[in-house]
Design a protein around this motif. Sequence first.
Motif, short mmCIF file in Angstrom:
data_model
loop_
_atom_site.label_atom_id
_atom_site.label_comp_id
_atom_site.label_asym_id
_atom_site.label_seq_id
_atom_site.Cartn_x
_atom_site.Cartn_y
_atom_site.Cartn_z
N GLY A 82 -5.76 24.22 74.26
CA GLY A 82 -6.15 24.58 72.90
C GLY A 82 -7.63 24.39 72.71
N GLY A 83 -8.18 25.14 71.79
CA GLY A 83 -9.60 24.98 71.49
C GLY A 83 -9.86 25.39 70.07
N GLY A 84 -10.83 24.72 69.45
CA GLY A 84 -11.13 25.09 68.07
C GLY A 84 -12.44 24.52 67.62
N SER A 85 -12.66 24.65 66.33
CA SER A 85 -13.93 24.17 65.78
C SER A 85 -13.85 24.05 64.28
N ILE A 86 -14.78 23.29 63.73
CA ILE A 86 -15.06 23.38 62.31
C ILE A 86 -15.89 24.65 62.15
N ARG A 87 -15.57 25.42 61.11
CA ARG A 87 -16.25 26.71 60.96
C ARG A 87 -17.43 26.59 60.01
N ILE A 88 -18.28 27.55 60.10
CA ILE A 88 -19.32 27.72 59.10
C ILE A 88 -18.64 28.24 57.83
N HIS A 89 -19.00 27.69 56.66
CA HIS A 89 -18.43 28.25 55.43
C HIS A 89 -19.53 28.62 54.45
N ASP A 90 -20.74 28.70 54.97
CA ASP A 90 -21.91 28.95 54.14
C ASP A 90 -22.56 30.24 54.62
N LYS A 91 -22.84 31.12 53.68
CA LYS A 91 -23.36 32.43 54.06
C LYS A 91 -24.69 32.33 54.81
N GLU A 92 -25.57 31.44 54.34
CA GLU A 92 -26.89 31.35 54.97
C GLU A 92 -26.78 30.85 56.42
N VAL A 93 -25.96 29.83 56.61
CA VAL A 93 -25.81 29.30 57.98
C VAL A 93 -25.20 30.37 58.89
#
Lengths: 585, 585
Positions: free
Chosen positions: A481-492
């Motif tokens: 398995g693999g994953g991440s915390i996502r970007i949730h900010d438009k600028e980033v």
Amino acid sequence: MYRTHTCGELRQAQIGQEITLAGWVHKIRDKGFVLWVDLRDRYGITQLVFDEERTPADVLEKAKKLGREFVLQAKGTIIQRTSRNDQIPTGDIELLVSEFTILNPSLLPPFTIEDETDGGDELRMKYRYLDIRRDPVKDNLIFRHKVTMEVRKYLSDQGFIEVETPYLIKSTPEGARDFVVPSRMNEGQFYALPQSPQTFKQLLMVGGMDKYFQIVKCFRDEDLRADRQPEFTQIDCEMAFVEQDDILETFEGLTRHVLHAIHGVDTGAFPRMTYDEAMQRYGSDKPDIRFGMEFGELNALAQHGDFNVFNQAELVVGIAVPGGASWSRKEIDAWVDWVKRPQVGAKGLVYVKCNEDGTYKSSVDKFYDTEDLAKWAKTLGAQKGDLLLIISGDKAASRNQLNVLRMELANQLGLRKTDEFAPLWVTDFPLLEWDEDSESYHAMHHPFTSPKPDQLSLLDSDPGAVRANAYDLVLNGNEIGGGSIRIHDKEVQQLMFKHLGFTEEEAKAQFGFLMDAFQYGAPPHGGIAFGLDRFVAILGGQETIRDFIAFPKNNSGRDVMIDAPAHIDKDQLKELGLKIDLPSS
Amino acid sequence: MYRTHTCGELRQAQIGQEITLAGWVHKIRDKGFVLWVDLRDRYGITQLVFDEERTPADVLEKAKKLGREFVLQAKGTIIQRTSRNDQIPTGDIELLVSEFTILNPSLLPPFTIEDETDGGDELRMKYRYLDIRRDPVKDNLIFRHKVTMEVRKYLSDQGFIEVETPYLIKSTPEGARDFVVPSRMNEGQFYALPQSPQTFKQLLMVGGMDKYFQIVKCFRDEDLRADRQPEFTQIDCEMAFVEQDDILETFEGLTRHVLHAIHGVDTGAFPRMTYDEAMQRYGSDKPDIRFGMEFGELNALAQHGDFNVFNQAELVVGIAVPGGASWSRKEIDAWVDWVKRPQVGAKGLVYVKCNEDGTYKSSVDKFYDTEDLAKWAKTLGAQKGDLLLIISGDKAASRNQLNVLRMELANQLGLRKTDEFAPLWVTDFPLLEWDEDSESYHAMHHPFTSPKPDQLSLLDSDPGAVRANAYDLVLNGNEIGGGSIRIHDKEVQQLMFKHLGFTEEEAKAQFGFLMDAFQYGAPPHGGIAFGLDRFVAILGGQETIRDFIAFPKNNSGRDVMIDAPAHIDKDQLKELGLKIDLPSS
């Protein structure tokens, strides 16, 4: 119903009962005056018996003409078996047949329907429906079902909602190749099949679904390495309002639940290791920690003499092979040759025998004294009787070569026990990786992965050094398995696209909907996806996925049973507004 | 974790506790000295309160700048609410906020996030991620999850194994149009996306899997009628060694389980009706039996006079509308006009009022006397106060027109109660149906459906009369499932293909693998497939499926949110060996 019972359930308790069974003729033993037939279905095997004394003559006559894999419905009485068969659960009884019907005859199957079949891979794939009658394949499919039921049960109990995301989506040139699907109603336009439901699950988080999962097919039109499939299955998950630790705990819980439910295994808390540490200790981002042979770096202890191979190396790194000191020179030379093969690519392999009597014998005795070798042995954690194997050169390459060697040694030494389960979290993956071909940075996980927030400023100065809130779950040396915390900010997100070489227009054309969504209250979120095919295979104690898939494709992406892909009608092409345009045609 | 609790769980028991919540700003009421914010997440709404007396001034200040759909993390103390809100489960308490963080601001959403939104369909689809925040859509998706969990639980408990069948298969010209997928590794060749896993599930039966199911996406490239999707989900099932009754019992069990688990409803044994009977009694193969208004045929009672419309009709058929005798002439005329619209296509509508005083008033008083009308009323089961509505003409057309009328009347009279569930098996469907366009017979179910064994001989003499071992499960006037006993014999299958106009070569090219499989011991088998989207919608008391699908497509097969399908790169086309070839280009 063609039967009163299955072929797996009859016991002494049923002796004397009138029973009807249906199934396949597995084996026939004809002694003239008596004939035994092993009748098989999904649930087991029951022995049918016909004999001159008790069976009507015409029935016995007809039975003598049966062949392997005929489909029968047989009626009769359950009787005690004179010689018990301990090998099967129905071994106490047999069915004395009074009448039977051939529901379907069978040609002689092209290979034997046995655990160890005489059929080669291609033949088994062509007649996969016969292959599935074999216990090893059938049991794998049932095993897969059990695992997915447990996964669904656990996640649902934890408040996750399974949501189906679309299969007909939009092509994005990023990453692996998409399969595309021409649209007849929108001429000249194409859908794409999803490589993963990534953007949709993020949109579900924006939509407030909070906890999502889906067991879902994904598609990649890649050149197939061994044991890859163009269509594969993911356990795809996403959560809102979480940080990395929340995800690790939740899916550690899932994995623990499955290990317990399927194997009765209780693992403690999963160890965690950063990517950098995993590379240093095992030369791999998916180390198998069921066994030792950890890497030891020897630069400080080995770069002081006249041995220029080591002196010039960026890294001198070794392992201690348990019991290897007793190997013959020939055996060791075979390993030296093995690592020099192009598939591994090492320039050489230095060995040091740590003899039982406390002496050392090495291939570099000319350059190092006993004190040196003793220090190496200590650094590599060697015991008396072990063998040190040392590789040197470029750091990344040496680690990789020693990792390949370590894994093969473990295979041959029987250290990779299939009934032992050693899960591990690897965290803090690099955000970007350098791609030699395109001479640019690619997203190591995917473009939606969040950089460590305090490292955003490094993106310009030292992109390769930026670490991501990304993690893999490793089981027995396989990434499951693999994953991440996502970007949730438009600028980033825009910044990320920029660093990945997207123009603003390209980013907008492909992922505009996602960046739009980020403007309407996107919560912090993150997730993980398990490769179900591999997860199930490893849980089943195997490393090849093909026999955990009912109808797999071969290495050319072909289904040899149905003979797909295939040419299609000219009319069909015309309706789609397409023309075949091959360089050769 | 960004929260200690969800917005749906806080009660009086938590008063005095320090709590952190995260969610979306649902509503703001600003009274100057006090400000209330409804904070929403998937689980509910909790009221946040900020006031001049108790809230730090800077926090109150910041709160006044919040907007709808901002994402917040809010910390504070749970306090008793001064005026209780009975409408929500958290109505006893509120969170007195001591500090909060804006996790993400939001633009003003393009429509209100309320049960009754001001957003039109296209807007809701474009911003589906916002639409999903609305309870009606969110609840439908959660409801769908619950239904599928129950389906899987039941089938798994009954010994069914969920097996994943491939999505990249082979195109077959039979039936609806396939979506095709060009193969890069096999240039000029195409996969097709499955319209159903039909042949694969049959091969699993040949493979001895015995009981199979799968909740699976299927694909049809058809012109989309309202409420059809190019990709849809089936509960696909198959069993070996069964006859029709076994299938009906098993899936009646499934449906009963789901009705009970989801709604607490206990239905008795499902009624069964042949196709012919359903057509005669309801003019439909999926009758809604929640209400009466059964058809009555009046030929014998109405073809003796001077009314040539009836005399010349193949069928004179009517229904009794409860309470309709009190309708005004205008109301009745409106119905006459309604059935004459081209969408219904009736030539006219005869009415008879069965007055409360025992007299009759009809539109054919010139031709029939009271005795006639009384006989009609009796045949149609009319009570005093009912209205007879009678249609005549061609048999098939009249039945269809009266069926459309009956359903619309029931809608308007409120007889189709969404919390009432009336399942029904319709059996013995015709094997073949005549297709006017191609002037040939098509398989009504599919080419693998078994004819009634004793009617095989009719295939040559009277193909339209042959009945099949095929059945539909009808719920509240909708077909929610359909299936059949399959052919498992190579010769019968060849015969079917012949009658469907396949040459031997065509049959072999397309279904050779299946007919091969039938030669290696295929067991008798049959199955069923439920349309999950519709099943869930009807269980949810609705008849449109779109809001039970997370990301549906519109009537042109477009996903307007991600803007798919779309044009793809020239390079991508070139790699696939394809060229766009439109008549217009």
